[in-house]
Structures are given as C-alpha cells and as structure tokens.
Design a protein around this motif. Sequence first.
Motif, short mmCIF file in Angstrom:
data_model
loop_
_atom_site.label_atom_id
_atom_site.label_comp_id
_atom_site.label_asym_id
_atom_site.label_seq_id
_atom_site.Cartn_x
_atom_site.Cartn_y
_atom_site.Cartn_z
N THR A 48 0.84 -1.20 0.00
CA THR A 48 0.00 0.00 0.00
C THR A 48 0.87 1.24 0.00
N TYR A 49 1.93 1.22 0.80
CA TYR A 49 2.87 2.35 0.86
C TYR A 49 3.56 2.55 -0.48
N GLU A 50 4.02 1.46 -1.09
CA GLU A 50 4.73 1.58 -2.37
C GLU A 50 3.81 2.10 -3.48
N HIS A 51 2.53 1.83 -3.37
CA HIS A 51 1.57 2.30 -4.37
C HIS A 51 1.11 3.73 -4.10
N GLY A 52 1.69 4.36 -3.06
CA GLY A 52 1.37 5.75 -2.77
C GLY A 52 0.00 5.97 -2.13
N LYS A 53 -0.56 4.92 -1.56
CA LYS A 53 -1.87 5.03 -0.93
C LYS A 53 -1.73 5.21 0.57
N LEU A 54 -2.78 5.73 1.19
CA LEU A 54 -2.79 5.98 2.63
C LEU A 54 -3.87 5.13 3.31
N LEU A 55 -3.72 4.93 4.61
CA LEU A 55 -4.76 4.32 5.42
C LEU A 55 -5.66 5.44 5.94
N ARG A 56 -6.93 5.14 6.13
CA ARG A 56 -7.87 6.19 6.55
C ARG A 56 -8.82 5.68 7.62
#
Length: 204
Positions: free
Chosen positions: A168-176
């Motif tokens: 998820t981090y490598e894909h540039g996404k965040l947790l919400r």
Amino acid sequence: MAETRVFVSHATADLDVAQNLCSSIRNLPLRVALAGEEVQPGRMRRNLEGQLRNSDLAIVLLTEQGAEDYWVNQELGYAVAKGLPIIPIVEDDSYLRGYVEGTDGVQYDAENPEVTVFNLLSRLRSELEPIGTLSSPNWYVAFPCNNGQCRAEVQLEIDQLQKDLWQTYEHGKLLRADCPECGAGYEFNPATLGFVRSVAPQAE
C-alpha cells in the motif's frame, strides 16, 4: 488483557533518535517507556530497573554511542536475565555482539527512516502477536477527533499483513479512519502508521 509494556534502551545522546523511531509505536495499545524520558532529575539511571522488571519486551538502540554505553549494556543484560524478547535496532551489524550476538537486528537507516520504522513495527508485531497484543482486532491506533469541538474517539483498525501494508505504501496510498460522530477523516502512512493529514467532513 493486561497492558503490554515496552522498554526502550538507548544512549543519552540518542534520545531524539529513539523518540523519532518509536513515535508510531506510542500510538498503538502499548505502554512505551524510553529510558531517557524516565530518569527523574537528580536520580541515577539504575532506578529504571523497576521499569524493566515490569516490561514484556525490550527495544535497544545500538548506534555507535549506544553500543558502548554503560547503561545500555546494563539494561540489555537485565532484559536477557529476565528472559524478555529483545529487538535490537543497529546502526552497524558489528554492534550485534555480547548479549545480542546472533540476534537479527533491525537496520537503522538515518537516510530512510520509514524503512527502519516499518521493519521495527514488523518485528514488534511478530514478537507480540503470540500473546495477542498486536493481533487482529488489537492492531489499531486510537485517538480523539480534533475537528471543531468534536472529541469522539477515532480508531484506525489495521487488519492487513505487514507485506500488504508495505505494498500500500509503495503504491502511494494511505490508510484512513473516519470519526463516527462528525465524519472527519484522518489519513496515515501505511509503512510507519504516522499521521499524514486530516480531511474535513463532507457537507450534507
């Protein structure tokens, strides 16, 4: 379940480094004691023995200073004697000697601290999951909403495996996580679990 306690041993000169590396851990349902913060004015560091005695796991920061520090080695020896799981964070593998010889350390990379924090969280999760502390549904970050006057508790539940968090981090996404009362959103770095930004609730 009794509160799980983590003791962090470090050289006095490394307090800032230890605070930065452990900031995300302090958001988890753990009680984290950093040696440099626990010493009371006018008291010796030997008084921290009680903190170690009541701990469930020890993290030791072995930088150039830490590897040679008298109190770090004293605390490390006490943790070994008590049979605590120990996670060394090492600036250089040559510091994995004595009490931690043959132990897998978490590599400290000052140029890429996100990798260091992710690997530390992975090791911490691995060590504590068997006793249920950081296994689902206990792997979460809880905090009060700060939108306006709202102070409802917001909880970021983390049910992904560490490898999935890294992807998820490598894909540039965040947790919400969203506030259950006002709908404000809070986004976090999936690698470090560090807070990134807040998102205003959508107008109805």
